[in-house]
Design a protein around this motif. Structure first.
Motif, PDB file in Angstrom:
ATOM      1  N   THR A  70     -10.786  -0.027   3.474  1.00  0.00           N
ATOM      2  CA  THR A  70      -9.576   0.678   3.871  1.00  0.00           C
ATOM      3  C   THR A  70      -9.250   0.370   5.338  1.00  0.00           C
ATOM      4  O   THR A  70     -10.054  -0.231   6.053  1.00  0.00           O
ATOM      5  N   PRO A  71      -8.071   0.779   5.838  1.00  0.00           N
ATOM      6  CA  PRO A  71      -7.678   0.438   7.207  1.00  0.00           C
ATOM      7  C   PRO A  71      -8.648   0.939   8.284  1.00  0.00           C
ATOM      8  O   PRO A  71      -8.682   0.375   9.389  1.00  0.00           O
ATOM      9  N   ASP A  72      -9.435   1.969   7.986  1.00  0.00           N
ATOM     10  CA  ASP A  72     -10.389   2.479   8.971  1.00  0.00           C
ATOM     11  C   ASP A  72     -11.706   1.712   8.958  1.00  0.00           C
ATOM     12  O   ASP A  72     -12.674   2.089   9.628  1.00  0.00           O
TER      13      ASP A  72
ATOM     14  N   TYR B  40      -2.980   1.722  -3.866  1.00  0.00           N
ATOM     15  CA  TYR B  40      -3.325   0.956  -2.683  1.00  0.00           C
ATOM     16  C   TYR B  40      -2.679  -0.425  -2.772  1.00  0.00           C
ATOM     17  O   TYR B  40      -2.700  -1.051  -3.832  1.00  0.00           O
TER      18      TYR B  40
ATOM     19  N   VAL C 115      -7.698  -5.747   3.145  1.00  0.00           N
ATOM     20  CA  VAL C 115      -7.548  -4.320   3.448  1.00  0.00           C
ATOM     21  C   VAL C 115      -6.723  -3.642   2.361  1.00  0.00           C
ATOM     22  O   VAL C 115      -5.618  -4.089   2.028  1.00  0.00           O
TER      23      VAL C 115
ATOM     24  N   THR D  47      -4.630  -0.565   1.638  1.00  0.00           N
ATOM     25  CA  THR D  47      -3.922   0.475   2.370  1.00  0.00           C
ATOM     26  C   THR D  47      -3.312   1.483   1.406  1.00  0.00           C
ATOM     27  O   THR D  47      -2.567   1.093   0.493  1.00  0.00           O
TER      28      THR D  47
ATOM     29  N   ALA E  77      -0.821   3.702  -0.333  1.00  0.00           N
ATOM     30  CA  ALA E  77       0.640   3.634  -0.324  1.00  0.00           C
ATOM     31  C   ALA E  77       1.281   4.904  -0.857  1.00  0.00           C
ATOM     32  O   ALA E  77       2.362   5.289  -0.406  1.00  0.00           O
TER      33      ALA E  77
END
Length: 217
Positions: free
Chosen positions: A129-131, A184, A190, A192, A194
């Motif tokens: 994920t983005p993190d 996602y 990645v 993300t 949505a």
């Protein structure tokens, strides 16, 4: 007395007894060994030619993913289930870009399978994920839960959709589930978020608690 007849009868009884004894002493069949290797074919680099991908159990809860891409061997190690062995590699295309992603089973529970997702970017890369956190995928859940993943078409293209839900009351009749579906988008390794669709107290037959991993192929 007919001695020949008596001897014949004794012989039959003796053979039968020996046979029953042999049956009783027969060793139980050995339990099947868990599979140590799984093989799949996936177009990792999107050039139209599938690569051979091999997943091998190497022990201590670890497995190794190997492929030859453009004449160069790439490898990655990841968690595995020694008891269940190497499970089939699921070849997917989570964003329909022609480059395959691999969904790898890392744990086989009583009711639930847990997976990692990987792609190729010069090397094997675990999707996250983005993190920066990896995104585990699940399938199953038993009666107490409904979990899974699928892929769906969206205006922005194909999206990976995860399902997480729990039974409102496992003793209820009929059962109902409360949870959410999250879509996602995948780009550059990645995933993300949505969109998230929460739901409350839906029936087991409701499409909201239904998934189809084959939709990601």
């Amino acid at each position: 007395m007919n001695t020949r007849k008596n001897r014949a009868g004794s012989l039959v009884i003796g053979l039968a007894a020996t046979g029953f004894a042999a049956i009783g002493l027969a060793a139980p069949a050995a339990a099947a060994e868990p599979p140590q290797q799984a093989v799949a074919h996936a177009d990792l680099d999107g050039d139209g030619t599938p690569e051979t991908v091999t997943l091998t159990m190497i022990g201590d809860g670890t497995q190794q993913l190997t492929a030859d891409v453009g004449g160069r061997q790439i490898q990655a190690t990841m968690p595995g289930d020694d008891f269940a062995g190497a499970q089939p590699i699921r070849v997917t295309d989570l964003n329909a870009d022609g480059r395959a992603e691999l969904v790898i089973t890392k744990s086989v529970g009583a009711n639930t399978l847990t997976f990692d997702a990987w792609d190729y970017d010069g090397e094997f890369r675990r999707l996250g994920t983005p993190d920066g956190q990896p995104l585990d995928l699940y399938e199953g859940g038993g009666v107490a839960a409904r979990v899974g993943y699928t892929c769906e078409a969206t205006p922005a293209g194909r999206a990976l959709v995860t399902l997480g839900s729990e039974a409102d009351d496992v003793g209820a009749d009929p059962l109902t589930y409360t949870g959410a579906r999250t879509a996602y988008t995948l780009q550059d390794g990645v995933l993300t978020p949505a969109a998230t669709v929460p739901f409350t107290s839906v029936a087991p037959t409701d499409p909201l608690v239904s998934t189809d991993p084959a939709a990601c192929a």
